[in-house]
Design an enzyme around this catalytic site. Structure first.
Site, PDB file in Angstrom:
ATOM      1  N   GLU A 106      -6.094  -0.313  12.303  1.00  0.00           N
ATOM      2  CA  GLU A 106      -6.021  -0.960  10.994  1.00  0.00           C
ATOM      3  C   GLU A 106      -4.592  -1.429  10.732  1.00  0.00           C
ATOM      4  O   GLU A 106      -3.695  -0.618  10.438  1.00  0.00           O
ATOM      5  CB  GLU A 106      -6.467   0.000   9.884  1.00  0.00           C
ATOM      6  CG  GLU A 106      -6.479  -0.645   8.520  1.00  0.00           C
ATOM      7  CD  GLU A 106      -6.855   0.324   7.414  1.00  0.00           C
ATOM      8  OE1 GLU A 106      -6.645  -0.043   6.231  1.00  0.00           O
ATOM      9  OE2 GLU A 106      -7.341   1.422   7.707  1.00  0.00           O
ATOM     10  N   LYS A 237     -17.925  19.615   8.340  1.00  0.00           N
ATOM     11  CA  LYS A 237     -17.930  18.164   8.516  1.00  0.00           C
ATOM     12  C   LYS A 237     -18.619  17.417   7.370  1.00  0.00           C
ATOM     13  O   LYS A 237     -19.148  16.319   7.549  1.00  0.00           O
ATOM     14  CB  LYS A 237     -18.556  17.787   9.864  1.00  0.00           C
ATOM     15  CG  LYS A 237     -17.736  18.310  11.048  1.00  0.00           C
ATOM     16  CD  LYS A 237     -18.354  17.920  12.372  1.00  0.00           C
ATOM     17  CE  LYS A 237     -17.438  18.324  13.512  1.00  0.00           C
ATOM     18  NZ  LYS A 237     -17.322  19.793  13.666  1.00  0.00           N
ATOM     19  N   ASP A 311     -10.416  17.437  15.804  1.00  0.00           N
ATOM     20  CA  ASP A 311     -11.806  17.003  15.722  1.00  0.00           C
ATOM     21  C   ASP A 311     -11.899  15.940  14.626  1.00  0.00           C
ATOM     22  O   ASP A 311     -11.868  16.255  13.437  1.00  0.00           O
ATOM     23  CB  ASP A 311     -12.708  18.196  15.387  1.00  0.00           C
ATOM     24  CG  ASP A 311     -14.191  17.853  15.413  1.00  0.00           C
ATOM     25  OD1 ASP A 311     -14.530  16.653  15.356  1.00  0.00           O
ATOM     26  OD2 ASP A 311     -15.013  18.786  15.475  1.00  0.00           O
ATOM     27  N   HIS A 401      -1.807  -6.565   2.426  1.00  0.00           N
ATOM     28  CA  HIS A 401      -2.847  -6.607   3.461  1.00  0.00           C
ATOM     29  C   HIS A 401      -2.976  -8.012   4.050  1.00  0.00           C
ATOM     30  O   HIS A 401      -3.256  -8.163   5.240  1.00  0.00           O
ATOM     31  CB  HIS A 401      -4.190  -6.139   2.883  1.00  0.00           C
ATOM     32  CG  HIS A 401      -4.327  -4.649   2.854  1.00  0.00           C
ATOM     33  ND1 HIS A 401      -3.671  -3.873   1.936  1.00  0.00           N
ATOM     34  CD2 HIS A 401      -5.024  -3.798   3.652  1.00  0.00           C
ATOM     35  CE1 HIS A 401      -3.972  -2.601   2.149  1.00  0.00           C
ATOM     36  NE2 HIS A 401      -4.783  -2.532   3.191  1.00  0.00           N
TER      37      HIS A 401
END
Length: 409
Positions: A106, A237, A311, A401
């Site tokens: 990104e 998660k 993870d 951006h």
């Protein structure tokens, strides 16, 4: 969506397209636990695709290093890694000026965090503290009725020490801190909370809890109709209110007071405008039902986790928490509190070549570094909150951006 499914005249065609097929099955992948040049080359020889970018020579030469981390290995995928820093952290465990790696595709992300890190460092550094440490696994037991469920809970409460011994016999580093029962009529969840040393500890606590459950059931006077090693209660998660309130993993808070002159010079905005944005952002978080209230912890953690061998799926729970902002004297106080940082300096992917190098870049590889790693991660999130909230408050978010992402493609 309904328009895309078509009208009544197309219903039969849609139904046929979506119906199960009885074509001959393609060859099934056999689960391959080896990770070596021979296995990877054999896999690609059976296909017409060009393996060069995925199974490149460097990957083939080092394939054996990945065997403990993946099955059916066919190569590696490379991501660009950017460096943010120096990020000054004044922590209970992390002390110094850190160069922080972030792996991302990104554009504008690293630039934004670098800006926040610069402001933190010019302000004297982020004060960061590990507040708690405890990874949770929550086995579930289903009984015939609520009476049996109550008997089970009472039985477990009387045998805490024996259960702790059974769990801790499976690990050198894990320690069972508590067993907290939660009853919903005939279903019992046991919230088992562990410290996990320098590892993130997901596998560690699963194996320990399996041993705990089997030790409990061997002598319990009531037998559950069924039981499961994880009852979807722990927040593993997933973003959850349990994780937000009690924490899961390492709970860390980081803060900084930014002088007003520095805000105006480096962030091009005023404190009052920042506070105006903070009030709107808090309202937006409340009205939309966010778990916590923050800007974009996930951006920092995803890039940091991938770079350092954590993870990455744990970002779903780690990226919850609270960002606060208030005027203090002639400066702006900003803080972040993240109750669910699942990070480790050993185990998992931390020993892979690139990930190990990323940890070494910060001086946080190996035993004894996990607490400092968590404080750096929280400080990185603080840098991101400062930068994005300043950009939104100043009206620079879209321009940044456009110039850093779309504008250079």
């Amino acid at each position: 969506m309904l328009a895309r499914l078509g009208g009544a005249a197309e219903a039969d065609a849609v139904r046929r397209r979506l119906a199960p097929r009885s074509d001959p099955l393609p060859p099934r992948f056999r689960v391959e636990r080896r990770a070596d040049r021979k296995a990877i080359e054999a896999w690609w020889q059976e296909r017409e695709s060009d393996p060069a970018a995925i199974a490149d020579p460097a990957t083939l030469d080092t394939a054996s290093l990945y065997g403990a981390n993946i099955e059916n290995m066919i190569g590696t995928v490379k991501l660009p890694v950017g460096a943010v820093g120096p990020l000054r952290v004044n922590g209970l465990h992390a002390q110094g000026d850190f160069t922080v790696p972030m792996a991302t595709t990104e554009a504008a992300l690293v630039a934004s965090y670098a800006r926040g890190a610069d402001v933190i460092t010019r302000s004297g550094g982020a004060s960061a503290a590990l507040l708690a440490d405890g990874v949770v696994r929550s086995p579930a037991f289903v009984f015939a009725d609520i009476g049996e469920a109550g008997t089970f809970v009472a039985w477990a409460a009387e045998r805490t020490e024996a259960l702790r011994a059974a769990a801790e016999a499976t690990t050198r580093h894990g320690k069972l801190e508590s067993i907290e029962p939660f009853i919903d009529n005939d279903v019992v969840f046991l919230v088992c909370r562990y410290t996990t040393g320098d590892a993130a500890g997901q596998n560690m606590v699963t194996i320990a809890t399996e041993a705990l459950c089997r030790a409990l059931l061997e002598t319990c006077p009531v037998t559950p109709r069924c039981w499961f090693i994880e009852g979807n209660f722990s927040g593993d998660k997933k973003a959850s209110y349990l994780g937000l309130i009690t924490g899961r993993g390492r709970k860390v808070s980081a803060s900084v007071i930014i002088p007003e002159a520095l805000i105006e010079r480096r962030l091009h905005v005023t404190i009052e405008r920042m506070l105006d944005y903070a009030r709107v952002a808090q309202l937006g978080a409340m009205l939309s039902g966010q778990i916590g209230a923050q800007g974009h912890y996930a951006n920092a953690l995803a890039a940091f986790y991938i770079a350092t061998g954590q993870d990455a799926a744990c970002v779903a729970e780690s990226a919850t928490g609270l960002t606060r902002m208030e005027r203090r004297g002639d400066g702006l106080f900003m803080s972040v509190t993240l109750p669910n940082l699942l990070v480790g300096s050993v185990g998992g992917g931390t020993g892979l070549p690139s990930q190990r190098a990323a940890l070494e870049l910060m001086g946080l590889a190996g035993a004894g570094k996990a607490s400092a790693l968590a404080e750096v991660a929280a400080s990185l999130c603080l840098a991101g909150e400062i930068s994005i909230m300043a950009a939104l408050a100043a009206g620079d978010f879209t321009r940044a951006h456009h110039s850093l992402a779309r504008g250079r493609r």
